[in-house]
Design a protein around this motif. Sequence first.
Motif, mmCIF file in Angstrom:
data_model
loop_
_atom_site.group_PDB
_atom_site.id
_atom_site.type_symbol
_atom_site.label_atom_id
_atom_site.label_comp_id
_atom_site.label_asym_id
_atom_site.label_seq_id
_atom_site.Cartn_x
_atom_site.Cartn_y
_atom_site.Cartn_z
ATOM 1 N N LEU A 84 0.830 -1.211 0.000
ATOM 2 C CA LEU A 84 0.000 0.000 0.000
ATOM 3 C C LEU A 84 0.860 1.256 0.000
ATOM 4 O O LEU A 84 0.622 2.192 -0.771
ATOM 5 N N LEU A 85 1.886 1.290 0.839
ATOM 6 C CA LEU A 85 2.762 2.461 0.907
ATOM 7 C C LEU A 85 3.548 2.669 -0.391
ATOM 8 O O LEU A 85 3.675 3.798 -0.872
ATOM 9 N N VAL A 86 4.071 1.580 -0.953
ATOM 10 C CA VAL A 86 4.815 1.698 -2.211
ATOM 11 C C VAL A 86 3.875 2.176 -3.316
ATOM 12 O O VAL A 86 4.211 3.075 -4.089
ATOM 13 N N GLY A 87 2.693 1.605 -3.392
ATOM 14 C CA GLY A 87 1.734 2.004 -4.429
ATOM 15 C C GLY A 87 1.289 3.454 -4.311
ATOM 16 O O GLY A 87 1.139 4.156 -5.298
ATOM 17 N N MET A 88 1.115 3.916 -3.076
ATOM 18 C CA MET A 88 0.695 5.304 -2.873
ATOM 19 C C MET A 88 1.815 6.290 -3.170
ATOM 20 O O MET A 88 1.545 7.458 -3.442
ATOM 21 N N ALA A 89 3.060 5.842 -3.127
ATOM 22 C CA ALA A 89 4.182 6.731 -3.412
ATOM 23 C C ALA A 89 4.513 6.803 -4.898
ATOM 24 O O ALA A 89 5.318 7.646 -5.304
ATOM 25 N N MET A 90 3.907 5.951 -5.692
ATOM 26 C CA MET A 90 4.184 5.935 -7.127
ATOM 27 C C MET A 90 3.430 7.062 -7.828
ATOM 28 O O MET A 90 2.322 7.415 -7.436
ATOM 29 N N PRO A 91 4.026 7.622 -8.897
ATOM 30 C CA PRO A 91 3.301 8.643 -9.658
ATOM 31 C C PRO A 91 2.111 8.042 -10.395
ATOM 32 O O PRO A 91 2.146 6.869 -10.782
ATOM 33 N N ALA A 92 1.086 8.820 -10.561
ATOM 34 C CA ALA A 92 -0.096 8.355 -11.295
ATOM 35 C C ALA A 92 0.271 8.107 -12.754
ATOM 36 O O ALA A 92 1.080 8.823 -13.340
ATOM 37 N N GLY A 93 -0.297 7.078 -13.329
ATOM 38 C CA GLY A 93 -0.063 6.777 -14.735
ATOM 39 C C GLY A 93 1.170 5.925 -14.987
ATOM 40 O O GLY A 93 1.496 5.635 -16.131
ATOM 41 N N ILE A 94 1.865 5.507 -13.952
ATOM 42 C CA ILE A 94 3.058 4.689 -14.123
ATOM 43 C C ILE A 94 2.632 3.273 -14.532
ATOM 44 O O ILE A 94 1.531 2.828 -14.215
ATOM 45 N N SER A 95 3.496 2.593 -15.243
ATOM 46 C CA SER A 95 3.224 1.208 -15.630
ATOM 47 C C SER A 95 3.018 0.370 -14.374
ATOM 48 O O SER A 95 3.810 0.464 -13.440
ATOM 49 N N PRO A 96 1.990 -0.465 -14.332
ATOM 50 C CA PRO A 96 1.734 -1.267 -13.124
ATOM 51 C C PRO A 96 2.859 -2.250 -12.794
ATOM 52 O O PRO A 96 2.976 -2.719 -11.671
ATOM 53 N N LEU A 97 3.694 -2.547 -13.761
ATOM 54 C CA LEU A 97 4.808 -3.459 -13.520
ATOM 55 C C LEU A 97 5.825 -2.861 -12.537
ATOM 56 O O LEU A 97 6.409 -3.592 -11.735
ATOM 57 N N ILE A 98 6.020 -1.557 -12.598
ATOM 58 C CA ILE A 98 7.018 -0.915 -11.739
ATOM 59 C C ILE A 98 6.643 -1.010 -10.256
ATOM 60 O O ILE A 98 7.454 -1.446 -9.447
ATOM 61 N N PRO A 99 5.428 -0.632 -9.845
ATOM 62 C CA PRO A 99 5.096 -0.807 -8.428
ATOM 63 C C PRO A 99 5.070 -2.269 -7.996
ATOM 64 O O PRO A 99 5.441 -2.591 -6.861
ATOM 65 N N ALA A 100 4.675 -3.167 -8.889
ATOM 66 C CA ALA A 100 4.654 -4.591 -8.544
ATOM 67 C C ALA A 100 6.070 -5.101 -8.280
ATOM 68 O O ALA A 100 6.321 -5.791 -7.286
ATOM 69 N N ILE A 101 7.007 -4.760 -9.149
ATOM 70 C CA ILE A 101 8.398 -5.201 -8.979
ATOM 71 C C ILE A 101 9.030 -4.528 -7.765
ATOM 72 O O ILE A 101 9.763 -5.159 -6.999
ATOM 73 N N ALA A 102 8.742 -3.246 -7.563
ATOM 74 C CA ALA A 102 9.295 -2.528 -6.401
ATOM 75 C C ALA A 102 8.804 -3.138 -5.090
ATOM 76 O O ALA A 102 9.581 -3.307 -4.147
ATOM 77 N N SER A 103 7.532 -3.498 -5.028
ATOM 78 C CA SER A 103 6.993 -4.122 -3.810
ATOM 79 C C SER A 103 7.525 -5.526 -3.621
ATOM 80 O O SER A 103 7.804 -5.941 -2.492
ATOM 81 N N LEU A 104 7.659 -6.257 -4.707
ATOM 82 C CA LEU A 104 8.239 -7.594 -4.639
ATOM 83 C C LEU A 104 9.664 -7.525 -4.093
ATOM 84 O O LEU A 104 10.054 -8.302 -3.214
ATOM 85 N N PHE A 105 10.435 -6.564 -4.582
ATOM 86 C CA PHE A 105 11.796 -6.350 -4.087
ATOM 87 C C PHE A 105 11.782 -5.965 -2.607
ATOM 88 O O PHE A 105 12.570 -6.474 -1.809
ATOM 89 N N ALA A 106 10.893 -5.052 -2.249
ATOM 90 C CA ALA A 106 10.837 -4.563 -0.868
ATOM 91 C C ALA A 106 10.579 -5.691 0.118
ATOM 92 O O ALA A 106 11.255 -5.798 1.144
ATOM 93 N N VAL A 107 9.607 -6.542 -0.203
ATOM 94 C CA VAL A 107 9.228 -7.592 0.735
ATOM 95 C C VAL A 107 10.205 -8.766 0.696
ATOM 96 O O VAL A 107 10.581 -9.302 1.739
ATOM 97 N N SER A 108 10.648 -9.149 -0.488
ATOM 98 C CA SER A 108 11.495 -10.334 -0.569
ATOM 99 C C SER A 108 12.956 -10.050 -0.245
ATOM 100 O O SER A 108 13.602 -10.867 0.404
ATOM 101 N N VAL A 109 13.484 -8.908 -0.643
ATOM 102 C CA VAL A 109 14.903 -8.622 -0.403
ATOM 103 C C VAL A 109 15.103 -7.795 0.867
ATOM 104 O O VAL A 109 15.840 -8.198 1.764
ATOM 105 N N ILE A 110 14.471 -6.658 0.963
ATOM 106 C CA ILE A 110 14.688 -5.770 2.110
ATOM 107 C C ILE A 110 14.176 -6.401 3.403
ATOM 108 O O ILE A 110 14.849 -6.376 4.424
ATOM 109 N N LYS A 111 12.976 -6.984 3.345
ATOM 110 C CA LYS A 111 12.403 -7.554 4.565
ATOM 111 C C LYS A 111 12.749 -9.031 4.716
ATOM 112 O O LYS A 111 13.285 -9.456 5.741
ATOM 113 N N GLY A 112 12.468 -9.829 3.712
ATOM 114 C CA GLY A 112 12.574 -11.274 3.826
ATOM 115 C C GLY A 112 13.990 -11.801 3.924
ATOM 116 O O GLY A 112 14.265 -12.723 4.704
#
Length: 185
Positions: A84-112
């Motif tokens: 939710l936080l990553v998605g809300m920080a993304m600019p409007a109109g951005i490709s949906p792949l970018i927030p998906a990959i950024a969140s995947l990275f955040a949870v799997s690498v930074i946290k996991g």
Amino acid sequence: MRRTKALSMGDAPFSFYKRTSASLMWGTAAALLPALGWGIYCFGNSAVLSVAASIIGALAGETIVSGIRRRFTLWDGSAFLTGLLVGMAMPAGISPLIPAIASLFAVSVIKGAFGGLGSNWMNPALGGIAFAIINWPSEMSAWTVPRQLAGLASISGATPLGFDLAHAGSALAGSNPIDLLTAEG
């Protein structure tokens, strides 16, 4: 003779209200709903798509890490909140792949990768946003005018640096606010 009881003081915490990590995560996500609603009102379906893709990416990352560690932690809400936080920080109109990959990275690498909730070396949402800024700088610096302001000739605000949309012209699309302020014309 009256006997008084001595005041004794224990160690912190002095509040004994039982709050779990899950209740804090879901409560924080609920507190963000008005801001999310405002973002959807201002930027339309592109905001919904960005946030949904981000949450799906975060939940996918949490599922993958949980499967590897054999410890199911999807219901604690931390992955949902990160998405939710990553998605809300993304600019409007951005490709949906970018927030998906950024969140995947955040949870799997930074946290996991560093042990999960409470063991991460930085905030996972900020790590995901930084990852997106480093990998997609032009997409992450794009600035979209809220749809309520799209037809206006100029914007007035409590700032000494007002900018005129009529002179900015087509520079509005795909630019950031600093570009608009320094536009010649």
